[in-house]
Write an enzyme that holds these catalytic residues in place. Structure first.
Site, mmCIF file in Angstrom:
data_model
loop_
_atom_site.group_PDB
_atom_site.id
_atom_site.type_symbol
_atom_site.label_atom_id
_atom_site.label_comp_id
_atom_site.label_asym_id
_atom_site.label_seq_id
_atom_site.Cartn_x
_atom_site.Cartn_y
_atom_site.Cartn_z
ATOM 1 N N CYS A 2 -17.109 13.647 7.195
ATOM 2 C CA CYS A 2 -15.798 14.408 7.070
ATOM 3 C C CYS A 2 -16.162 15.295 5.650
ATOM 4 O O CYS A 2 -16.734 14.569 4.501
ATOM 5 C CB CYS A 2 -14.593 13.922 6.800
ATOM 6 S SG CYS A 2 -14.016 12.917 8.264
ATOM 7 N N ARG A 27 -23.061 18.183 6.486
ATOM 8 C CA ARG A 27 -22.812 16.711 6.492
ATOM 9 C C ARG A 27 -22.330 16.372 7.882
ATOM 10 O O ARG A 27 -22.220 15.162 8.114
ATOM 11 C CB ARG A 27 -21.338 16.478 5.671
ATOM 12 C CG ARG A 27 -21.717 16.685 4.084
ATOM 13 C CD ARG A 27 -20.322 16.982 3.453
ATOM 14 N NE ARG A 27 -19.408 15.693 3.217
ATOM 15 C CZ ARG A 27 -19.542 14.821 2.511
ATOM 16 N NH1 ARG A 27 -20.526 15.049 1.279
ATOM 17 N NH2 ARG A 27 -18.931 13.664 2.146
ATOM 18 N N TRP A 75 -14.985 14.563 11.081
ATOM 19 C CA TRP A 75 -16.299 13.645 11.937
ATOM 20 C C TRP A 75 -15.338 12.622 12.565
ATOM 21 O O TRP A 75 -15.051 11.681 12.043
ATOM 22 C CB TRP A 75 -17.151 13.262 11.013
ATOM 23 C CG TRP A 75 -18.453 12.953 11.957
ATOM 24 C CD1 TRP A 75 -19.489 13.755 12.230
ATOM 25 C CD2 TRP A 75 -18.990 11.485 12.067
ATOM 26 N NE1 TRP A 75 -20.436 12.892 12.876
ATOM 27 C CE2 TRP A 75 -20.020 11.370 12.787
ATOM 28 C CE3 TRP A 75 -18.194 10.116 11.828
ATOM 29 C CZ2 TRP A 75 -20.772 10.298 13.106
ATOM 30 C CZ3 TRP A 75 -19.077 9.009 11.986
ATOM 31 C CH2 TRP A 75 -20.406 9.035 12.752
ATOM 32 N N ASN A 100 -10.862 11.779 4.014
ATOM 33 C CA ASN A 100 -12.440 11.336 4.420
ATOM 34 C C ASN A 100 -11.959 9.690 4.245
ATOM 35 O O ASN A 100 -11.570 9.094 3.028
ATOM 36 C CB ASN A 100 -13.111 11.664 3.270
ATOM 37 C CG ASN A 100 -13.546 12.819 3.497
ATOM 38 O OD1 ASN A 100 -13.017 13.810 4.311
ATOM 39 N ND2 ASN A 100 -14.451 13.582 2.905
ATOM 40 N N GLY A 101 -12.722 9.121 5.187
ATOM 41 C CA GLY A 101 -12.804 7.696 5.027
ATOM 42 C C GLY A 101 -12.188 6.940 6.347
ATOM 43 O O GLY A 101 -11.905 7.677 7.328
ATOM 44 N N GLU A 484 -40.661 5.998 10.286
ATOM 45 C CA GLU A 484 -39.994 7.173 9.647
ATOM 46 C C GLU A 484 -40.374 8.180 10.859
ATOM 47 O O GLU A 484 -39.304 9.159 11.277
ATOM 48 C CB GLU A 484 -40.328 7.561 8.387
ATOM 49 C CG GLU A 484 -40.034 8.792 7.957
ATOM 50 C CD GLU A 484 -38.356 9.081 7.916
ATOM 51 O OE1 GLU A 484 -37.595 8.011 7.906
ATOM 52 O OE2 GLU A 484 -37.988 10.231 7.454
ATOM 53 N N LYS A 488 -37.486 10.599 12.949
ATOM 54 C CA LYS A 488 -37.241 12.072 12.697
ATOM 55 C C LYS A 488 -37.245 12.562 14.106
ATOM 56 O O LYS A 488 -36.668 13.494 14.402
ATOM 57 C CB LYS A 488 -38.552 12.466 11.987
ATOM 58 C CG LYS A 488 -38.523 13.286 10.773
ATOM 59 C CD LYS A 488 -37.557 13.392 9.774
ATOM 60 C CE LYS A 488 -36.242 12.473 9.655
ATOM 61 N NZ LYS A 488 -35.977 11.625 8.517
ATOM 62 N N GLU A 491 -34.088 11.957 16.124
ATOM 63 C CA GLU A 491 -32.602 12.233 15.703
ATOM 64 C C GLU A 491 -32.584 13.894 15.957
ATOM 65 O O GLU A 491 -31.434 14.363 16.175
ATOM 66 C CB GLU A 491 -32.401 11.830 14.181
ATOM 67 C CG GLU A 491 -33.229 12.638 13.005
ATOM 68 C CD GLU A 491 -32.747 11.977 11.722
ATOM 69 O OE1 GLU A 491 -31.564 11.710 11.437
ATOM 70 O OE2 GLU A 491 -33.743 11.958 11.118
ATOM 71 N N HIS A 507 -48.298 -7.248 22.637
ATOM 72 C CA HIS A 507 -47.252 -8.221 22.742
ATOM 73 C C HIS A 507 -46.154 -7.631 23.330
ATOM 74 O O HIS A 507 -45.026 -8.170 23.256
ATOM 75 C CB HIS A 507 -46.794 -8.814 21.072
ATOM 76 C CG HIS A 507 -47.806 -9.603 20.489
ATOM 77 N ND1 HIS A 507 -48.446 -10.887 20.893
ATOM 78 C CD2 HIS A 507 -48.633 -9.037 19.455
ATOM 79 C CE1 HIS A 507 -49.359 -11.190 20.337
ATOM 80 N NE2 HIS A 507 -49.854 -9.997 19.358
ATOM 81 N N LYS A 606 -24.718 13.907 7.582
ATOM 82 C CA LYS A 606 -25.559 13.804 6.302
ATOM 83 C C LYS A 606 -25.272 12.600 5.624
ATOM 84 O O LYS A 606 -26.338 11.832 5.490
ATOM 85 C CB LYS A 606 -25.529 15.124 5.592
ATOM 86 C CG LYS A 606 -26.551 15.212 4.412
ATOM 87 C CD LYS A 606 -28.039 15.103 4.900
ATOM 88 C CE LYS A 606 -28.794 15.114 3.766
ATOM 89 N NZ LYS A 606 -30.539 14.816 4.360
HETATM 90 O O1 M6R Z 1 -28.155 9.253 1.728
HETATM 91 P P1 M6R Z 1 -28.690 7.900 2.308
HETATM 92 O O2 M6R Z 1 -30.474 8.122 1.969
HETATM 93 O O3 M6R Z 1 -28.535 6.633 1.875
HETATM 94 O O4 M6R Z 1 -28.752 7.954 3.813
HETATM 95 C C1 M6R Z 1 -29.165 7.131 4.606
HETATM 96 C C2 M6R Z 1 -29.237 7.398 5.988
HETATM 97 O O5 M6R Z 1 -28.111 7.866 6.529
HETATM 98 C C3 M6R Z 1 -30.218 8.556 6.302
HETATM 99 O O6 M6R Z 1 -31.458 8.339 5.784
HETATM 100 C C4 M6R Z 1 -30.557 9.134 7.562
HETATM 101 O O7 M6R Z 1 -30.945 8.083 8.452
HETATM 102 C C5 M6R Z 1 -31.085 10.448 8.004
HETATM 103 N N1 M6R Z 1 -30.338 11.234 8.862
HETATM 104 C C6 M6R Z 1 -32.450 10.491 8.432
HETATM 105 O O8 M6R Z 1 -33.018 11.593 8.626
#
Ligand code: M6R
Length: 611
Positions: A2, A27, A75, A100-101, A484, A488, A491, A507, A606
């Site tokens: 949010c 975000r 959100w 927010n929250g 990683e 990527k 997502e 395994h 975000k």
């Molecule tokens: O702001 P942060 O680095 O603490 O965020 C952690 C994760 O939410 C963030 O890295 C998320 O996994 C990304 N969308 C990955 O691309």
């Protein structure tokens, strides 16, 4: 997650509020809304499901006038994404708020408020705050006092802004667990959950502290701390570049951010390394003393930042000879953990506001860690303010939900930290230090070279776009790079991807190998190359389709089922950062071909400021 924007001005604020929401779009959200009140106490609330553009059209059509207003991108957490659940929420005809929250005790409060005859019009946890403020206002002298009283009854996390239709001169804001920044103007003041929302109207900001409640009028800001005492909070000028919210000539923020990595790395290295040495003091005041006492490192992070921590674990142990554990924040905080003596806690975060990471930091501070350091990209964020040492990555604002430049700059910062730690502990000698520093100096140029593979990787991505699954393999510090890469791809392209330490293939995952499962292998020239070649043979023998990103010197030959992307050799130390770049490009191009929303992938936000 949010986003909040608020304004108290003499001019009409509709455009400022909508522009602020646009700047927070990155975000992640599913609905948006705005409420504006004019001098004649006329309130106009407009809410829409979907993108800010849809809200903007509705605002243009209705043309709300008024100098005081609040706006929000939601959100969904409690209640489906819908216009009724979108903020701002109201109690009766007067109290309007955005939040927010998450309010954890919303069910009990809802019951109490229903007994007081409040009618609930949404399924959100937020609506309880509106009714609670309305109730408290009946027995208070001011909105500020009512919000203070209401805030005391809330458990959970909130950043909330409240407006009273009958009093269009002021906004009242409360912060607990969800960031709020006040933007100072001339004869007008603003509020937001992120300073980025307000950069078109001001560059001077006050960050509220945990438990603060503040009243904002056109000319004055009054802040009370959690004890109710009036306090002064320092105002600072933003260092964020003006154009942070623009894509420049790029098609997506993610693409821009991938290509910004050479400059982001140069900025992160600046002042931290000299010709041959790491400058220990550049890590922060007192860093030299803290590092010389460290006997163990505990890294806590989420998502991409966790993958950076996983990579750095190899460096902490092999370079600095210091034991290192890495844990996902949402696991660490709920585990009954044992704190090792002289243990340094390191949180890694792009945003500095990730709820689980922040909660883990707060918990760890109670559990006897020697010191808490954060490696973070956002100055003034909660993690930065609450840690003993803050080592800033200087990646610049990252807007794309998929983290790219934040990851590579975190790795560069971690490598500096590892070297500094080794220096202080005398486990890194001058020759090793010079070698690492040399590799760091070369890194931005190496990344530029890796970016030149863009069109080649675009062609390769064509072969991924119709696949449903993909496997990424690496060994040693390339296992987290594979993690990683798979994060990527999944997502932003929605292709299911998994990463494995290549030695684990036999395994279990070997059972998945067939001609429909692309297997991406990261194969730099290092001590584990021969082992990795055996894993490649295991895949080949089962008819798997291989895409190997290999050092030119690796001695791998392409076949019908194995494509080789031959990468020029770079220093072994920084090679994990270098090999990250083609992985980012692969995901980006696969997502482009699939036509997904690259910068705002579905269901993701975000900054994950809720648990
Ligand atoms: O702001 P942060 O680095 O603490 O965020 C952690 C994760 O939410 C963030 O890295 C998320 O996994 C990304 N969308 C990955 O691309």
């Amino acid at each position: 997650m949010c986003g909040i924007v608020g304004a108290v001005a003499q001019r009409d604020v509709a455009d400022i509020l909508v522009e602020g929401l646009r700047r927070l779009e990155y975000r992640g959200y599913d609905s948006a809304g705005v409420a504006i009140v004019d001098q004649n106490n006329h309130l106009n609330r407009i809410r829409r499901l979907g993108k800010v553009n849809i809200l903007a059209d509705a605002v243009n059509e209705s043309g709300p006038i008024g100098g005081t207003g609040i706006a929000h991108t939601r959100w969904a957490t409690h209640g489906e994404p819908s216009e009724t659940n979108a903020h701002p929420h109201m109690s009766g005809e007067n109290i309007v708020l955005v939040h927010n929250g998450i309010i954890e005790n919303h069910e009990e409060l809802r019951e109490v408020l229903q007994q007081r005859n409040y009618e609930f019009r949404s399924e959100t946890d937020t609506e309880v705050i509106a009714h609670l403020v309305d109730w408290e206002l009946r027995q208070s002298d001011s909105l500020l006092e009512a919000v203070q009283k209401a805030a005391k009854q809330l458990t959970g996390a909130y950043g909330t802004v409240v407006m009273d239709r009958r009093d269009p001169e002021r906004l009242v804001v409360a912060r607990s667990g969800s960031p709020i920044v006040i933007g100072l103007g001339v004869g007008e003041n603003f509020l937001a959950s992120d300073q980025l929302a307000l950069l078109s109207v001001t560059r001077r900001f006050i960050y509220l502290e945990e438990g603060d409640v503040a009243e904002i009028t056109r000319r004055k800001v009054i802040i009370k701390d959690h004890r109710g005492n009036i306090v002064e909070r320092t105002a600072t000028d933003s260092t964020i570049e003006h154009d942070a919210g623009d894509k420049g000539g790029y098609r997506h923020f993610m693409q821009k951010e991938i290509f910004e990595q050479p400059i982001a790395l140069r900025n992160t290295l600046e002042g931290r390394i000299s010709q041959e040495r790491v400058i220990v003091d550049s890590i922060g005041t007192g860093a030299a003393d803290i590092l010389s006492r460290v006997e163990h490192v505990q890294i806590i992070a989420c998502g991409t930042s966790y993958n950076a921590g996983m990579t750095a674990r190899y460096w902490f142990e092999s370079i600095a000879k210091i034991s290192c554990d890495v844990e996902i924040a949402s696991e660490f905080r709920y585990r009954d953990f044992v704190t090792r003596p002289n243990s340094l806690l390191i949180t890694l975060s792009q945003s500095g506001e990730t709820a689980d990471t922040l909660a883990a930091l707060r918990l760890a501070k109670e559990k006897g860690y020697m010191a808490a350091m954060t490696i973070c990209n956002v100055a003034g964020s909660s993690l930065v303010r609450e840690s003993d040492l803050a080592f800033m990555t200087r990646a610049g604002t990252e807007i794309g939900v998929a983290s790219t430049k934040a990851f590579t700059t975190q790795l560069a910062a971690l490598l500096i930290l590892v070297t500094a730690l080794g220096k202080q502990k005398k486990t890194v000698n001058q020759a090793t230090e010079s070698k690492i520093v040399k590799a760091l100096h070369e890194l931005p140029t190496n990344i530029e070279n890796a970016l030149s593979f863009d069109s080649k990787i675009d062609e390769l991505a064509q072969e991924f776009a119709d696949k449903h699954h993909a496997l990424f393999l690496g060994r040693g510090e390339y296992f987290p790079i594979a993690l990683e890469a798979s994060l990527k791809l999944k997502e932003i392209s929605y292709i299911h991807a998994e990463a494995y330490a290549a030695g684990e293939l036999k395994h279990g995952p070997l059972a998945l190998i067939d001609a429909d499962m692309p297997v991406v292998v990261i194969a730099p020239a290092n001590d584990l190359l021969e082992k990795l070649k055996s894993n490649i043979e295991e895949v080949k023998a089962r008819g798997g389709l291989l895409y190997v990103f290999a050092d030119k010197q690796a001695g791998l030959e392409a076949t019908d089922t194995m494509k080789i992307i031959a990468m020029p050799g770079v220093s072994e130390i920084t090679a994990p950062i270098y090999y990250t770049v083609p992985m980012q490009l692969l995901s980006y191009h696969a997502a482009l071909i699939k036509g997904t929303d690259v910068d705002q992938p579905r269901n993701l936000a975000k900054a994950v400021t809720v648990e």
